[in-house]
Write a protein that holds these residues in place. Structure first.
Motif, PDB file in Angstrom:
ATOM      1  N   PHE A   9      -2.006  16.666  -2.723  1.00 24.86           N
ATOM      2  CA  PHE A   9      -1.959  16.728  -1.267  1.00 24.86           C
ATOM      3  C   PHE A   9      -1.233  17.983  -0.812  1.00 24.86           C
ATOM      4  O   PHE A   9      -1.675  18.676   0.117  1.00 24.86           O
ATOM      5  N   ALA A  10      -0.111  18.298  -1.445  1.00 25.21           N
ATOM      6  CA  ALA A  10       0.638  19.503  -1.090  1.00 25.21           C
ATOM      7  C   ALA A  10      -0.210  20.752  -1.309  1.00 25.21           C
ATOM      8  O   ALA A  10      -0.202  21.682  -0.493  1.00 25.21           O
ATOM      9  N   HIS A  11      -0.946  20.769  -2.402  1.00 24.43           N
ATOM     10  CA  HIS A  11      -1.800  21.921  -2.708  1.00 24.43           C
ATOM     11  C   HIS A  11      -2.950  22.030  -1.720  1.00 24.43           C
ATOM     12  O   HIS A  11      -3.296  23.134  -1.264  1.00 24.43           O
ATOM     13  N   ASP A  12      -3.562  20.905  -1.359  1.00 25.87           N
ATOM     14  CA  ASP A  12      -4.735  20.917  -0.488  1.00 25.87           C
ATOM     15  C   ASP A  12      -4.387  21.176   0.971  1.00 25.87           C
ATOM     16  O   ASP A  12      -5.170  21.783   1.703  1.00 25.87           O
ATOM     17  N   GLU A  13      -3.225  20.702   1.409  1.00 30.43           N
ATOM     18  CA  GLU A  13      -2.834  20.830   2.815  1.00 30.43           C
ATOM     19  C   GLU A  13      -1.394  21.349   2.916  1.00 30.43           C
ATOM     20  O   GLU A  13      -0.497  20.645   3.381  1.00 30.43           O
TER      21      GLU A  13
ATOM     22  N   HIS B 167       7.942  16.172  -5.915  1.00 30.43           N
ATOM     23  CA  HIS B 167       8.202  17.089  -4.801  1.00 30.43           C
ATOM     24  C   HIS B 167       8.588  18.469  -5.328  1.00 30.43           C
ATOM     25  O   HIS B 167       8.129  19.490  -4.801  1.00 30.43           O
ATOM     26  N   GLY B 168       9.407  18.498  -6.362  1.00 30.45           N
ATOM     27  CA  GLY B 168       9.778  19.780  -6.952  1.00 30.45           C
ATOM     28  C   GLY B 168       8.572  20.513  -7.528  1.00 30.45           C
ATOM     29  O   GLY B 168       8.419  21.725  -7.345  1.00 30.45           O
TER      30      GLY B 168
ATOM     31  N   ALA C  86       5.466  20.113  -6.569  1.00 25.47           N
ATOM     32  CA  ALA C  86       4.657  20.534  -5.430  1.00 25.47           C
ATOM     33  C   ALA C  86       5.207  21.825  -4.825  1.00 25.47           C
ATOM     34  O   ALA C  86       4.439  22.749  -4.505  1.00 25.47           O
ATOM     35  N   MET C  87       6.518  21.916  -4.663  1.00 25.86           N
ATOM     36  CA  MET C  87       7.104  23.103  -4.043  1.00 25.86           C
ATOM     37  C   MET C  87       6.983  24.327  -4.947  1.00 25.86           C
ATOM     38  O   MET C  87       6.797  25.451  -4.456  1.00 25.86           O
ATOM     39  N   LEU C  88       7.082  24.146  -6.254  1.00 23.91           N
ATOM     40  CA  LEU C  88       6.892  25.278  -7.170  1.00 23.91           C
ATOM     41  C   LEU C  88       5.480  25.844  -7.029  1.00 23.91           C
ATOM     42  O   LEU C  88       5.277  27.060  -7.089  1.00 23.91           O
ATOM     43  N   ILE C  89       4.514  24.973  -6.822  1.00 23.68           N
ATOM     44  CA  ILE C  89       3.139  25.425  -6.646  1.00 23.68           C
ATOM     45  C   ILE C  89       2.963  26.085  -5.281  1.00 23.68           C
ATOM     46  O   ILE C  89       2.358  27.161  -5.166  1.00 23.68           O
ATOM     47  N   LEU C  90       3.521  25.471  -4.230  1.00 26.10           N
ATOM     48  CA  LEU C  90       3.392  26.056  -2.890  1.00 26.10           C
ATOM     49  C   LEU C  90       4.084  27.408  -2.797  1.00 26.10           C
ATOM     50  O   LEU C  90       3.620  28.306  -2.081  1.00 26.10           O
ATOM     51  N   ASP C  91       5.213  27.563  -3.493  1.00 26.32           N
ATOM     52  CA  ASP C  91       5.946  28.824  -3.464  1.00 26.32           C
ATOM     53  C   ASP C  91       5.421  29.831  -4.483  1.00 26.32           C
ATOM     54  O   ASP C  91       6.017  30.875  -4.696  1.00 26.32           O
ATOM     55  N   ARG C  92       4.309  29.479  -5.118  1.00 26.69           N
ATOM     56  CA  ARG C  92       3.608  30.363  -6.051  1.00 26.69           C
ATOM     57  C   ARG C  92       4.433  30.725  -7.269  1.00 26.69           C
ATOM     58  O   ARG C  92       4.275  31.806  -7.844  1.00 26.69           O
ATOM     59  N   ARG C  93       5.300  29.815  -7.644  1.00 28.84           N
ATOM     60  CA  ARG C  93       6.006  29.964  -8.914  1.00 28.84           C
ATOM     61  C   ARG C  93       5.141  29.455 -10.056  1.00 28.84           C
ATOM     62  O   ARG C  93       5.354  29.812 -11.211  1.00 28.84           O
TER      63      ARG C  93
ATOM     64  N   MET D 236      -2.459  20.503 -15.847  1.00 27.72           N
ATOM     65  CA  MET D 236      -1.019  20.685 -16.006  1.00 27.72           C
ATOM     66  C   MET D 236      -0.253  19.718 -15.127  1.00 27.72           C
ATOM     67  O   MET D 236       0.741  19.114 -15.548  1.00 27.72           O
ATOM     68  N   VAL D 237      -0.706  19.550 -13.869  1.00 25.35           N
ATOM     69  CA  VAL D 237      -0.042  18.633 -12.946  1.00 25.35           C
ATOM     70  C   VAL D 237      -0.055  17.215 -13.514  1.00 25.35           C
ATOM     71  O   VAL D 237       0.969  16.526 -13.526  1.00 25.35           O
TER      72      VAL D 237
END
Length: 226
Positions: free
Chosen positions: A135-139, A196-197, A199-206, A213-214
């Protein structure tokens, strides 16, 4: 933090009905408006204007126009005057709260669907974790908004926010996957912090988005206890 409201595992299926309110569903952002002419004339059924504005706000978020989440801009989108919106949204903060709450409802509904599709139990627990990150990745814009709004004071008198389904699915999953856990709230927080962590690593492009992998990383907590 997401609200803790009692919800039986048997009642989880009901959560999938409440995305976008009574007039809206996740796959269809439309509202019950008779025609463009009726919309321009303000001929909305009761409650449709609020739903229409939320839909317009979500559309702007999806398009990356979060800088234009102003009442006047959204009033133009739905074809009414800005003053018509004040009954539903007294200010921009109320609008942002409504959008954030809708995001949490959508997240909860998607997790409920994933739980049911996986058959509940430990497999359902894993599915809700993977769905959270997806969900974080899609939206991404809606996800960030939903988790950066401080809505506790505004929602203190209305029984929680839209995240109640998501949180109670998490608690239910912990209860089924770890029936003897001493502190289910701490176990739920551990699982939430993981997804959540990630998700944020993916959103912040880390990290690059990689579904396999997810699923593997989520499985270390959500499935490693299976």
């Amino acid at each position: 933090m997401l609200a803790k409201v009692p919800l039986s595992v048997e009642g989880i299926a009901l959560a999938t009905r409440y995305v976008y309110g009574d007039n809206m569903i996740e796959q269809d952002n439309s509202v019950n408006i008779k025609s463009d002419g009726a919309k321009a004339g303000g001929a909305y059924h009761h409650g449709d204007l609020r739903a229409a504005v939320i839909a317009a706000g979500l559309k702007r978020l999806e398009a990356g126009d979060d800088g234009e989440l102003r009442l006047r801009a959204l009033a133009r989108d739905v074809g009414v005057s800005a003053t018509a919106l004040y009954r539903h949204f007294p200010d921009k903060e109320a609008l942002l709260d409504a959008l954030a709450d809708e995001g949490l409802r959508r997240l909860g509904a998607r997790q409920a669907q994933a739980w049911l599709k996986a058959g509940g139990g430990r497999n359902g627990f894993k599915a809700t974790g993977t769905t959270y990150v997806r969900f974080a990745h899609d939206e991404p814009a809606l996800f960030r908004l939903s988790f950066t709004r401080q809505m506790s004071a505004r929602h203190a008198n209305v029984g929680g926010d839209g995240g109640e389904v998501a949180y109670n699915l998490l608690r239910a999953g912990v209860g089924e996957a770890l029936p003897g856990v001493e502190n289910p709230d701490r176990a739920a927080l551990h699982a939430w912090a993981l997804v959540h962590g990630l998700a944020m690593l993916i959103l912040d492009r880390r990290l690059e988005w990689d579904e396999a992998m997810v699923e593997e990383v989520v499985g270390l907590t959500f499935g490693g206890i299976a």
